[in-house]
Design a protein around this motif. Structure first.
Motif, PDB file in Angstrom:
ATOM      1  N   ASN A  74       1.881  -8.916   8.547  1.00 44.13           N
ATOM      2  CA  ASN A  74       0.976 -10.057   8.664  1.00 44.13           C
ATOM      3  C   ASN A  74      -0.167  -9.962   7.660  1.00 44.13           C
ATOM      4  O   ASN A  74      -0.527 -10.958   7.018  1.00 44.13           O
ATOM      5  N   VAL A  75      -0.752  -8.765   7.539  1.00 43.67           N
ATOM      6  CA  VAL A  75      -1.851  -8.571   6.593  1.00 43.67           C
ATOM      7  C   VAL A  75      -1.350  -8.798   5.168  1.00 43.67           C
ATOM      8  O   VAL A  75      -1.989  -9.495   4.373  1.00 43.67           O
ATOM      9  N   GLN A  76      -0.189  -8.244   4.843  1.00 46.19           N
ATOM     10  CA  GLN A  76       0.356  -8.433   3.503  1.00 46.19           C
ATOM     11  C   GLN A  76       0.642  -9.913   3.236  1.00 46.19           C
ATOM     12  O   GLN A  76       0.334 -10.422   2.152  1.00 46.19           O
ATOM     13  N   TYR A  77       1.220 -10.596   4.188  1.00 45.92           N
ATOM     14  CA  TYR A  77       1.514 -12.023   4.029  1.00 45.92           C
ATOM     15  C   TYR A  77       0.218 -12.793   3.729  1.00 45.92           C
ATOM     16  O   TYR A  77       0.171 -13.611   2.813  1.00 45.92           O
ATOM     17  N   TYR A  78      -0.823 -12.538   4.505  1.00 42.87           N
ATOM     18  CA  TYR A  78      -2.101 -13.218   4.290  1.00 42.87           C
ATOM     19  C   TYR A  78      -2.636 -12.933   2.885  1.00 42.87           C
ATOM     20  O   TYR A  78      -3.056 -13.849   2.172  1.00 42.87           O
ATOM     21  N   HIS A  79      -2.630 -11.670   2.474  1.00 42.84           N
ATOM     22  CA  HIS A  79      -3.164 -11.314   1.164  1.00 42.84           C
ATOM     23  C   HIS A  79      -2.362 -11.937   0.022  1.00 42.84           C
ATOM     24  O   HIS A  79      -2.943 -12.413  -0.957  1.00 42.84           O
ATOM     25  N   MET A  80      -1.041 -11.950   0.164  1.00 43.69           N
ATOM     26  CA  MET A  80      -0.207 -12.466  -0.923  1.00 43.69           C
ATOM     27  C   MET A  80      -0.093 -13.996  -0.891  1.00 43.69           C
ATOM     28  O   MET A  80      -0.260 -14.656  -1.916  1.00 43.69           O
ATOM     29  N   GLN A  81       0.187 -14.560   0.261  1.00 40.53           N
ATOM     30  CA  GLN A  81       0.441 -16.006   0.352  1.00 40.53           C
ATOM     31  C   GLN A  81      -0.844 -16.837   0.386  1.00 40.53           C
ATOM     32  O   GLN A  81      -0.916 -17.873  -0.261  1.00 40.53           O
ATOM     33  N   GLN A  82      -1.819 -16.378   1.156  1.00 39.87           N
ATOM     34  CA  GLN A  82      -3.042 -17.171   1.306  1.00 39.87           C
ATOM     35  C   GLN A  82      -4.065 -16.883   0.201  1.00 39.87           C
ATOM     36  O   GLN A  82      -4.732 -17.790  -0.273  1.00 39.87           O
ATOM     37  N   LEU A  83      -4.177 -15.599  -0.186  1.00 39.98           N
ATOM     38  CA  LEU A  83      -5.182 -15.226  -1.190  1.00 39.98           C
ATOM     39  C   LEU A  83      -4.606 -15.138  -2.597  1.00 39.98           C
ATOM     40  O   LEU A  83      -5.359 -15.063  -3.564  1.00 39.98           O
ATOM     41  N   GLY A  84      -3.276 -15.101  -2.711  1.00 41.16           N
ATOM     42  CA  GLY A  84      -2.643 -15.064  -4.025  1.00 41.16           C
ATOM     43  C   GLY A  84      -2.703 -13.716  -4.720  1.00 41.16           C
ATOM     44  O   GLY A  84      -2.582 -13.636  -5.943  1.00 41.16           O
ATOM     45  N   TRP A  85      -2.868 -12.632  -3.952  1.00 42.40           N
ATOM     46  CA  TRP A  85      -2.942 -11.288  -4.534  1.00 42.40           C
ATOM     47  C   TRP A  85      -1.542 -10.778  -4.837  1.00 42.40           C
ATOM     48  O   TRP A  85      -0.545 -11.272  -4.296  1.00 42.40           O
ATOM     49  N   CYS A  86      -1.461  -9.724  -5.630  1.00 40.93           N
ATOM     50  CA  CYS A  86      -0.177  -9.144  -6.034  1.00 40.93           C
ATOM     51  C   CYS A  86       0.459  -8.305  -4.928  1.00 40.93           C
ATOM     52  O   CYS A  86       1.629  -7.921  -5.030  1.00 40.93           O
ATOM     53  N   ASP A  87      -0.279  -8.008  -3.861  1.00 39.89           N
ATOM     54  CA  ASP A  87       0.219  -7.164  -2.764  1.00 39.89           C
ATOM     55  C   ASP A  87      -0.834  -7.155  -1.662  1.00 39.89           C
ATOM     56  O   ASP A  87      -1.889  -7.764  -1.796  1.00 39.89           O
ATOM     57  N   VAL A  88      -0.561  -6.397  -0.605  1.00 47.15           N
ATOM     58  CA  VAL A  88      -1.575  -6.127   0.404  1.00 47.15           C
ATOM     59  C   VAL A  88      -2.745  -5.464  -0.333  1.00 47.15           C
ATOM     60  O   VAL A  88      -2.540  -4.711  -1.286  1.00 47.15           O
ATOM     61  N   GLY A  89      -3.961  -5.764   0.064  1.00 44.33           N
ATOM     62  CA  GLY A  89      -5.120  -5.294  -0.687  1.00 44.33           C
ATOM     63  C   GLY A  89      -5.449  -3.824  -0.525  1.00 44.33           C
ATOM     64  O   GLY A  89      -6.093  -3.240  -1.390  1.00 44.33           O
ATOM     65  N   TYR A  90      -5.016  -3.196   0.564  1.00 41.67           N
ATOM     66  CA  TYR A  90      -5.419  -1.833   0.879  1.00 41.67           C
ATOM     67  C   TYR A  90      -4.426  -0.814   0.329  1.00 41.67           C
ATOM     68  O   TYR A  90      -3.233  -1.084   0.240  1.00 41.67           O
ATOM     69  N   ASN A  91      -4.933   0.366   0.058  1.00 40.88           N
ATOM     70  CA  ASN A  91      -4.044   1.452  -0.354  1.00 40.88           C
ATOM     71  C   ASN A  91      -3.280   1.994   0.847  1.00 40.88           C
ATOM     72  O   ASN A  91      -2.100   2.349   0.729  1.00 40.88           O
ATOM     73  N   PHE A  92      -3.944   2.038   2.002  1.00 36.89           N
ATOM     74  CA  PHE A  92      -3.315   2.500   3.236  1.00 36.89           C
ATOM     75  C   PHE A  92      -3.903   1.722   4.407  1.00 36.89           C
ATOM     76  O   PHE A  92      -5.062   1.325   4.377  1.00 36.89           O
ATOM     77  N   LEU A  93      -3.075   1.534   5.437  1.00 36.11           N
ATOM     78  CA  LEU A  93      -3.515   0.920   6.682  1.00 36.11           C
ATOM     79  C   LEU A  93      -3.308   1.931   7.795  1.00 36.11           C
ATOM     80  O   LEU A  93      -2.323   2.677   7.786  1.00 36.11           O
ATOM     81  N   ILE A  94      -4.216   1.934   8.764  1.00 33.91           N
ATOM     82  CA  ILE A  94      -4.139   2.865   9.890  1.00 33.91           C
ATOM     83  C   ILE A  94      -3.878   2.065  11.157  1.00 33.91           C
ATOM     84  O   ILE A  94      -4.618   1.122  11.464  1.00 33.91           O
ATOM     85  N   GLY A  95      -2.825   2.452  11.885  1.00 31.86           N
ATOM     86  CA  GLY A  95      -2.499   1.777  13.130  1.00 31.86           C
ATOM     87  C   GLY A  95      -3.039   2.521  14.334  1.00 31.86           C
ATOM     88  O   GLY A  95      -3.237   3.742  14.284  1.00 31.86           O
TER      89      GLY A  95
END
Length: 191
Positions: A74-95
């Motif tokens: 979901n985070v990657q989709y938002y960053h790429m589709q909504q913000l137009g970035w080349c990927d998810v913005g973070y280097n790592f995500l913590i669950g």
């Protein structure tokens, strides 16, 4: 033991608070494992990196490997589709499941803290909103283990500095409660 079985075993240990420190970076859920979309990012980080910026996604929390995989997507989709970035913005995500999810990884410049900080830092984001609640101990331990591993393997300088997202940009991230916690970490520096 297959990689999937090893991840499930480690996740169970993490949930129980029994995970042991490992010489490698422990089980990082790879992009392939969480079914990340292909990245088109190409800018590389110069290593070792001195700074780590800790944020929160301010979105939904996830407490199981399945829900955290979905949240990373979901985070990657938002960053790429909504913000137009080349990927998810973070280097790592913590669950909240106590696992680390590979974003852009150690080698690629992130999009987490603005033009000044992105090229000189690793961005680690806790999945969830930590304004009024703290992440579980297993998530905090996963982040600290990742940082120790990064320093041990030469991705981070031995004297790396941890900063809260709000230390480098005008934002509420990483949330009041998580910010109080990271201020107690030995590598935290506000300026």
């Amino acid at each position: 033991m297959s990689r999937r079985c090893a991840l499930l075993a480690w996740a169970l240990l993490a949930l129980l608070g029994l995970g042991a420190a490992q010489k490698d970076c422990g089980p990082i859920v790879t992009r392939q494992e969480w079914k990340a979309r292909a990245s088109t990012c190409s800018q590389k980080l110069r290593q070792p990196v001195r700074y780590v910026v800790v944020s929160h996604t301010a979105g939904s929390v996830c407490g199981t490997p399945a829900s955290c995989q979905q949240q990373a997507q979901n985070v990657q989709y938002y960053h790429m589709q909504q913000l137009g970035w080349c990927d998810v913005g973070y280097n790592f995500l913590i669950g909240e499941d106590g696992l680390v999810y590979e974003g852009r990884g150690w080698n690629t410049i992130g999009a987490h803290s603005g033009a000044t900080w992105n090229p000189i830092s690793i961005g680690i984001s806790f999945m969830g909103n930590y304004m009024n609640r703290v992440p579980p101990a297993r998530a905090l331990k996963a982040a600290q283990s990742l940082l120790a591993c990064g320093a041990a393997q030469g991705y981070l300088t031995p004297n790396y500095e941890v900063k809260g997202h709000r230390d480098v940009q005008q934002t509420l991230s990483p949330g009041d409660q998580l910010y109080k916690i990271i201020q107690q970490w030995p590598h935290y520096r506000s300026v």
